[in-house]
Design a protein around this motif. Structure first.
Motif, PDB file in Angstrom:
ATOM      1  N   ARG A  81       0.904  -1.239   0.026  1.00 62.09           N
ATOM      2  CA  ARG A  81       0.066  -0.062   0.110  1.00 62.09           C
ATOM      3  C   ARG A  81       0.719   1.400   0.008  1.00 62.09           C
ATOM      4  O   ARG A  81       0.298   2.309  -0.563  1.00 62.09           O
ATOM      5  CB  ARG A  81      -1.141   0.156   1.249  1.00 62.09           C
ATOM      6  CG  ARG A  81      -0.268   0.308   2.540  1.00 62.09           C
ATOM      7  CD  ARG A  81      -1.083  -0.175   3.615  1.00 62.09           C
ATOM      8  NE  ARG A  81      -0.114   0.240   4.953  1.00 62.09           N
ATOM      9  CZ  ARG A  81       0.495  -0.775   5.568  1.00 62.09           C
ATOM     10  NH1 ARG A  81       0.733  -1.700   5.093  1.00 62.09           N
ATOM     11  NH2 ARG A  81       1.084  -0.255   6.659  1.00 62.09           N
ATOM     12  N   SER A  82       2.244   1.328   0.478  1.00 61.26           N
ATOM     13  CA  SER A  82       2.662   2.453   0.643  1.00 61.26           C
ATOM     14  C   SER A  82       3.625   2.899  -0.379  1.00 61.26           C
ATOM     15  O   SER A  82       4.223   3.857  -0.764  1.00 61.26           O
ATOM     16  CB  SER A  82       3.740   2.586   1.782  1.00 61.26           C
ATOM     17  OG  SER A  82       4.776   1.529   1.623  1.00 61.26           O
ATOM     18  N   GLY A  83       3.457   1.614  -1.624  1.00 64.60           N
ATOM     19  CA  GLY A  83       4.541   2.002  -2.818  1.00 64.60           C
ATOM     20  C   GLY A  83       5.693   1.872  -2.455  1.00 64.60           C
ATOM     21  O   GLY A  83       6.637   1.979  -3.431  1.00 64.60           O
ATOM     22  N   ARG A  84       6.296   1.368  -1.244  1.00 65.19           N
ATOM     23  CA  ARG A  84       7.617   1.110  -1.296  1.00 65.19           C
ATOM     24  C   ARG A  84       8.092  -0.336  -1.616  1.00 65.19           C
ATOM     25  O   ARG A  84       9.308  -0.570  -1.432  1.00 65.19           O
ATOM     26  CB  ARG A  84       8.085   1.464   0.160  1.00 65.19           C
ATOM     27  CG  ARG A  84       7.996   3.084   0.445  1.00 65.19           C
ATOM     28  CD  ARG A  84       8.450   3.451   1.801  1.00 65.19           C
ATOM     29  NE  ARG A  84       7.853   2.610   2.807  1.00 65.19           N
ATOM     30  CZ  ARG A  84       7.945   2.640   4.124  1.00 65.19           C
ATOM     31  NH1 ARG A  84       9.181   3.393   4.547  1.00 65.19           N
ATOM     32  NH2 ARG A  84       7.360   2.175   5.139  1.00 65.19           N
ATOM     33  N   ILE A  85       7.050  -1.213  -1.738  1.00 62.89           N
ATOM     34  CA  ILE A  85       7.508  -2.447  -1.946  1.00 62.89           C
ATOM     35  C   ILE A  85       6.903  -3.187  -3.252  1.00 62.89           C
ATOM     36  O   ILE A  85       5.468  -3.156  -3.442  1.00 62.89           O
ATOM     37  CB  ILE A  85       6.872  -3.343  -0.852  1.00 62.89           C
ATOM     38  CG1 ILE A  85       7.395  -3.016   0.596  1.00 62.89           C
ATOM     39  CG2 ILE A  85       7.005  -4.822  -0.999  1.00 62.89           C
ATOM     40  CD1 ILE A  85       6.817  -3.607   1.834  1.00 62.89           C
ATOM     41  N   ASP A  86       7.911  -3.576  -4.182  1.00 59.39           N
ATOM     42  CA  ASP A  86       7.397  -4.320  -5.272  1.00 59.39           C
ATOM     43  C   ASP A  86       7.408  -5.763  -5.308  1.00 59.39           C
ATOM     44  O   ASP A  86       7.664  -6.121  -4.334  1.00 59.39           O
ATOM     45  CB  ASP A  86       7.902  -3.541  -6.535  1.00 59.39           C
ATOM     46  CG  ASP A  86       9.630  -4.139  -6.353  1.00 59.39           C
ATOM     47  OD1 ASP A  86      10.087  -4.634  -5.729  1.00 59.39           O
ATOM     48  OD2 ASP A  86      10.357  -3.197  -7.099  1.00 59.39           O
ATOM     49  N   ASP A  87       7.181  -6.312  -6.520  1.00 59.65           N
ATOM     50  CA  ASP A  87       6.954  -7.734  -6.503  1.00 59.65           C
ATOM     51  C   ASP A  87       8.319  -8.340  -5.910  1.00 59.65           C
ATOM     52  O   ASP A  87       8.406  -9.318  -5.183  1.00 59.65           O
ATOM     53  CB  ASP A  87       6.703  -8.366  -7.594  1.00 59.65           C
ATOM     54  CG  ASP A  87       4.956  -8.121  -7.778  1.00 59.65           C
ATOM     55  OD1 ASP A  87       4.435  -7.587  -6.651  1.00 59.65           O
ATOM     56  OD2 ASP A  87       4.378  -8.594  -8.760  1.00 59.65           O
ATOM     57  N   ALA A  88       9.253  -7.820  -6.658  1.00 60.53           N
ATOM     58  CA  ALA A  88      10.794  -8.598  -6.395  1.00 60.53           C
ATOM     59  C   ALA A  88      11.196  -8.137  -4.934  1.00 60.53           C
ATOM     60  O   ALA A  88      11.703  -9.336  -4.338  1.00 60.53           O
ATOM     61  CB  ALA A  88      11.817  -7.684  -7.373  1.00 60.53           C
ATOM     62  N   ARG A  89      10.982  -7.116  -4.273  1.00 63.99           N
ATOM     63  CA  ARG A  89      11.124  -7.071  -3.015  1.00 63.99           C
ATOM     64  C   ARG A  89      10.487  -7.991  -1.933  1.00 63.99           C
ATOM     65  O   ARG A  89      10.925  -8.468  -1.070  1.00 63.99           O
ATOM     66  CB  ARG A  89      11.145  -5.545  -2.647  1.00 63.99           C
ATOM     67  CG  ARG A  89      11.525  -5.215  -1.110  1.00 63.99           C
ATOM     68  CD  ARG A  89      11.292  -3.888  -0.752  1.00 63.99           C
ATOM     69  NE  ARG A  89      11.592  -3.536   0.731  1.00 63.99           N
ATOM     70  CZ  ARG A  89      11.358  -2.360   1.467  1.00 63.99           C
ATOM     71  NH1 ARG A  89      10.929  -1.338   0.750  1.00 63.99           N
ATOM     72  NH2 ARG A  89      11.628  -2.372   2.793  1.00 63.99           N
ATOM     73  N   LEU A  90       9.234  -8.029  -2.405  1.00 62.51           N
ATOM     74  CA  LEU A  90       8.159  -8.974  -1.855  1.00 62.51           C
ATOM     75  C   LEU A  90       8.703 -10.444  -1.687  1.00 62.51           C
ATOM     76  O   LEU A  90       8.521 -11.115  -0.636  1.00 62.51           O
ATOM     77  CB  LEU A  90       6.682  -8.774  -2.161  1.00 62.51           C
ATOM     78  CG  LEU A  90       5.565  -9.103  -1.180  1.00 62.51           C
ATOM     79  CD1 LEU A  90       5.983  -8.592   0.243  1.00 62.51           C
ATOM     80  CD2 LEU A  90       4.285  -8.717  -1.887  1.00 62.51           C
ATOM     81  N   ARG A  91       8.956 -10.859  -2.817  1.00 61.11           N
ATOM     82  CA  ARG A  91       9.611 -12.280  -2.879  1.00 61.11           C
ATOM     83  C   ARG A  91      10.778 -12.410  -2.144  1.00 61.11           C
ATOM     84  O   ARG A  91      10.834 -13.629  -1.331  1.00 61.11           O
ATOM     85  CB  ARG A  91      10.027 -12.523  -4.380  1.00 61.11           C
ATOM     86  CG  ARG A  91       8.631 -12.935  -5.387  1.00 61.11           C
ATOM     87  CD  ARG A  91       9.240 -13.426  -6.870  1.00 61.11           C
ATOM     88  NE  ARG A  91       7.761 -13.123  -7.489  1.00 61.11           N
ATOM     89  CZ  ARG A  91       7.859 -12.039  -8.502  1.00 61.11           C
ATOM     90  NH1 ARG A  91       8.824 -11.270  -8.537  1.00 61.11           N
ATOM     91  NH2 ARG A  91       6.895 -12.039  -9.356  1.00 61.11           N
ATOM     92  N   ALA A  92      11.662 -11.240  -2.162  1.00 62.05           N
ATOM     93  CA  ALA A  92      12.958 -11.593  -1.094  1.00 62.05           C
ATOM     94  C   ALA A  92      12.440 -11.547   0.338  1.00 62.05           C
ATOM     95  O   ALA A  92      13.358 -12.209   1.040  1.00 62.05           O
ATOM     96  CB  ALA A  92      13.979 -10.419  -1.475  1.00 62.05           C
ATOM     97  N   MET A  93      11.531 -10.611   0.566  1.00 61.81           N
ATOM     98  CA  MET A  93      11.303 -10.282   1.916  1.00 61.81           C
ATOM     99  C   MET A  93      10.345 -11.186   2.610  1.00 61.81           C
ATOM    100  O   MET A  93      10.520 -11.735   3.998  1.00 61.81           O
ATOM    101  CB  MET A  93      10.712  -8.709   2.184  1.00 61.81           C
ATOM    102  CG  MET A  93      10.134  -8.219   3.592  1.00 61.81           C
ATOM    103  SD  MET A  93       9.627  -6.745   3.490  1.00 61.81           S
ATOM    104  CE  MET A  93       8.001  -7.020   2.794  1.00 61.81           C
TER     105      MET A  93
END
Length: 376
Positions: free
Chosen positions: A349-361
């Motif tokens: 929601r905040s625009g700071r997390i994209d799919d690539a970052r979400l997969r890693a995180m």
């Protein structure tokens, strides 16, 4: 140097502690209008990254705080009786009063004696100080006295929230979304001690009006919230501490200092509770102000440096907080999504997390989310 610090919250206490520790000859007077031990709210939360910034600058304070904190690595979302965990999102929390008590002890050990029950009625009462640090919160006397000079802006979100506590212990930072026949509610809840949790209830303006909360007492509002979240609370009552319904205030100042006065913390800016950064920002402000003043030959140059270096960092986080808050302004609409789409909408929601970052995180969550997209 003679310094007046207005406000005995985390930002004011931490600046007084830090400056006195590094400059023992400085004369610091810290004024707090409330009694010692009085505080609004229950627990405060820090992300893992937020604790690391403090550890780098002041490991001793982190060592004092960390053993008192509750920690977890997941966020849990509850919607329509279903739950989903988002892994890899680390947070820690501590009771607000306990945090203040630790900082008060450190301030006193450094040689500053806070003056509680001492309200400053006007800026004129502070003449004779070389520097005035306004850490006096959302209703800052200094900011209100010089709104035009600070280019101050104060607006409010349309959603209403009430900040409660409860003896119910939650495993993680959790969000529970409930729809009733008169509207939708959201509860932000997390433990901050072995036997206590924060339980912040939020609803949109239409729901708030439909329940007639405007005409309800604190006890009546609390009873309604206990009923709405009965399944989540599992028989535990809500606890009130000035738990009135509020609209979140957005504070921003384009100029951060005027003459020998400087703003920090909520007096300067506010960040929505949905990103849990208000206390972090206040403490970071105190660190940045200390370093800026030390780096320059005089106070005006130090205050200018503080604003120039700190403002871009704060503006980035406040922008993310506004984007996050906008998601909450429309959370009843998001509740129409299925569970996994809802969770994905929430975490991005905040625009700071994209799919690539979400997969890693959050690999476990992302695998479940992408599997649900394949099935649909």
């Amino acid at each position: 140097m003679r310094i007046a610090v207005l406000g005995g919250g985390p930002g004011g206490l931490y600046f007084a502690y830090l400056w006195k520790k590094r400059h023992p000859a400085a004369a610091i007077d810290l004024f707090e209008q409330n009694a010692e031990g009085a505080t609004f709210g229950f627990g405060v939360v820090f992300s893992d990254q937020a604790l690391e910034f403090l550890r780098a600058d002041d490991p001793d304070t982190v060592q004092a705080i960390a053993p008192r904190m509750e920690s977890w690595n997941n966020i849990t979302l509850n919607l329509r009786g279903e739950s989903v965990e988002i892994d890899g999102v680390g947070f820690s929390s501590i009771g607000r009063l306990e945090l203040l008590t630790i900082l008060q002890q450190r301030v006193r050990l450094a040689g500053v004696a806070p003056r509680y029950d001492t309200a400053i009625g006007s800026v004129e009462a502070l003449q004779g100080y070389d520097l005035i640090v306004a850490a006096d919160g959302l209703n800052s006397l200094v900011r209100r006295s010089f709104e035009r000079e600070f280019c101050a802006s104060v607006t409010h979100s349309t959603n209403r929230f009430a900040w409660y506590g409860t003896g119910k212990r939650f495993a993680t930072l959790s969000q529970t979304f409930v729809r009733t026949e008169r509207g939708a509610f959201n509860a932000h809840h997390y433990r901050y001690s072995p036997d206590m949790s924060t339980f912040l209830v939020e609803c949109d303006a239409a729901t708030w009006q439909a329940y007639g909360f405007e005409h309800k007492s604190i006890e009546q509002s609390k009873a309604i919230c206990e009923q709405i979240f009965a399944a989540t609370l599992e028989g535990h009552p809500l606890l009130s501490n000035k738990s009135v319904w509020r609209n979140f205030p957005w504070i921003w100042n384009e100029r951060w200092s005027h003459r020998n006065m400087v703003l920090i913390g909520d007096a300067l800016h506010s960040a929505h509770f949905s990103i849990g950064s208000g206390t972090r920002l206040a403490i970071e402000d105190a660190i940045a102000l200390t370093k800026a003043l030390e780096a320059e030959a005089n106070i005006p140059a130090g205050l200018a440096r503080y604003e120039n270096e700190r403002k871009p960092v704060v503006k980035k986080l406040v922008t993310a907080a506004r984007t996050s808050a906008d998601w909450y302004e429309h959370f009843p609409e998001h509740m129409k999504l299925d569970l996994m789409d809802f969770a994905y909408s929430y975490i991005t929601r905040s625009g700071r997390i994209d799919d690539a970052r979400l997969r890693a995180m959050s690999p476990a969550f992302m695998a479940r989310y992408e599997a649900s997209r394949t099935r649909s």
